[in-house]
Design an enzyme around this catalytic site. Structure first.
Site, PDB file in Angstrom:
ATOM      1  N   ASP A 221     -45.392 -63.309 -28.216  1.00 51.64           N
ATOM      2  CA  ASP A 221     -45.325 -64.632 -27.600  1.00 51.64           C
ATOM      3  C   ASP A 221     -43.938 -64.774 -26.992  1.00 51.64           C
ATOM      4  OD1 ASP A 221     -45.050 -67.340 -26.998  1.00 51.64           O
ATOM      5  OD2 ASP A 221     -46.317 -67.975 -28.665  1.00 51.64           O
TER       6      ASP A 221
ATOM      7  N   TYR B 275     -45.527 -70.503 -34.557  1.00 48.66           N
ATOM      8  CA  TYR B 275     -45.848 -71.832 -34.034  1.00 48.66           C
ATOM      9  C   TYR B 275     -47.037 -72.400 -34.803  1.00 48.66           C
ATOM     10  CZ  TYR B 275     -48.228 -75.087 -30.865  1.00 48.66           C
ATOM     11  OH  TYR B 275     -48.903 -76.157 -30.338  1.00 48.66           O
TER      12      TYR B 275
ATOM     13  N   ARG C 283     -64.737 -70.364 -11.872  1.00 45.99           N
ATOM     14  CA  ARG C 283     -64.478 -69.920 -13.245  1.00 45.99           C
ATOM     15  C   ARG C 283     -64.133 -68.436 -13.246  1.00 45.99           C
ATOM     16  NH1 ARG C 283     -68.310 -67.761 -15.953  1.00 45.99           N
ATOM     17  NH2 ARG C 283     -69.944 -69.190 -15.219  1.00 45.99           N
TER      18      ARG C 283
END
Length: 384
Positions: free
Chosen positions: A179, A107, A54
């Site tokens: 983005d 989005y 992780r």
């Protein structure tokens, strides 16, 4: 020597950055380290900095180095999905009471994250046309900590002048987030234009083959990169080793795929502008697109995404989607295969009734790399 200094040329970096030959066997492709934990050389003696996957995994490290090099950043981080990357970024940058400016054509998943999740945490947001720097300035408040931009945007293919909005954000003491999913780092590099953080859905063009889900953040700010890495580990939505390997493989062919996507999309857009049943074509490569000049300035080419509006309204648009054969009816985008969808009922259903609602007669295309004659013929028959 850092991989990012192998070359200044994108195509070479895409193949070599992060892709160090395996020291044990000399394998030219980084191995898939499908492992959760690592033997330590004594208590606290981490071998290569790895203790638990992780926190870090060698395959993910390779991808993160690759992403940083391709975006011209100092730190790249890979996540389980694009929205996981966005969530980590927002919880790193913001506190309850802060404010964010978001695009008026974001989005649907991004809008849902702000409107249904982050808002419950006490973060405020407002909508602006990010293609208009003055509108962004007017939307900023004393509590604004971030300005969020998609360019080209999804699904209306709006264009934002990144350098201009970066200046507005900087004057307000806010971070500019871009983005870059539609453009990819091959066509556009927001950090070089003044952005603070770049967001990607790696599921799309970076992976490129519709076989992986992933997300990424890249920043040129080393201190912010450390903060993001802390939250990535603390929250845990990391990219798995096999997913990282798939995206790393996809990145190697990104430049040649994007060239073909852009070439095909240009021809599709030209055909659509001349079709009697098409009332409007949204593609930044068209000279009459309102963002064409800005896109030509900040992009290498105009990408593979097109939206268009159909005479006859929503039902006619749905009918076009259903009749397509080479274009597969499906959500997502950026794969080698061409996709078609109805945003209002599919990817952007979450914005219905909001300021971001998209026209019902809108069809969105992800133009693939198939033979262009087959794509044009399919759209011709679908339009009737």
């Amino acid at each position: 020597m850092s991989d990012r200094h192998i070359s200044q040329h994108f195509e070479t970096l895409a193949i070599h950055a992060g892709n160090t030959a395996d020291p044990l066997t000399g394998a030219v492709v980084p191995p898939i380290y499908q492992v959760s934990t690592y033997k330590q050389d004594g208590v606290g003696g981490l071998r290569g900095g790895y203790e638990y996957s992780r926190s870090a995994n060698p395959t993910r490290t390779a991808l993160e180095e690759n992403l940083a090099a391709l975006e011209g950043g100092r730190r790249g981080l890979a996540f389980a999905s694009g929205l996981a990357a966005e969530d980590c970024l927002l919880r790193t940058l913001l506190s309850p009471g802060d404010h964010v400016v978001i695009p008026n054509d974001a989005y649907g998943g991004t809008f849902r994250l702000f409107a249904k999740v982050v808002a419950r945490w006490g973060v405020q947001w407002s909508v602006a046309d990010t293609g208009d720097a003055a509108a962004v300035r007017a939307a900023i408040t004393p509590k604004t900590k971030a300005v969020w931009v998609e360019t080209p945007s999804n699904p209306l293919l709006g264009i934002t002048d990144i350098a201009a909005v970066a200046q507005v954000a900087r004057e307000a003491g806010a971070r500019l987030v871009v983005d870059n999913t539609f453009a990819t780092p091959y066509l556009q590099q927001p950090l070089a234009l003044g952005a603070d953080v770049v967001v990607h859905s790696l599921t799309k063009y970076m992976g490129g083959h519709s076989d992986v889900v992933g997300g990424a953040l890249v920043t040129g700010d080393a201190e912010l990169g450390e903060e993001l890495a802390y939250h990535q580990n603390a929250m845990g939505a990391v990219a798995g080793p096999f997913d990282s390997w798939l995206v790393l493989r996809g990145a190697k062919t990104l430049s040649v795929r994007m060239d073909r996507h852009s070439e095909n999309a240009t021809k599709v857009a030209d055909m659509l502008t001349r079709h009697a049943r098409v009332t409007n074509v949204l593609y930044p490569g068209l000279p009459d697109h309102p963002g064409h000049e800005v896109a030509a300035k900040q992009m290498r080419a105009f990408g593979g995404m097109i939206s268009f509006q159909v005479a006859g309204g929503e039902e006619a648009a749905v009918e076009v989607c259903n009749r397509a054969k080479v274009f597969t009816l499906g959500e997502s985008l950026g794969g080698v295969e061409s996709l078609i969808e109805h945003p209002g009922r599919m990817t952007h259903a979450s914005v219905v009734g909001s300021a971001l609602e998209v026209p019902g007669d809108l069809v969105r295309l992800s133009v693939g790399i198939e033979n262009i004659d087959d794509l044009l013929a399919d759209l011709q028959q679908a339009l009737g």
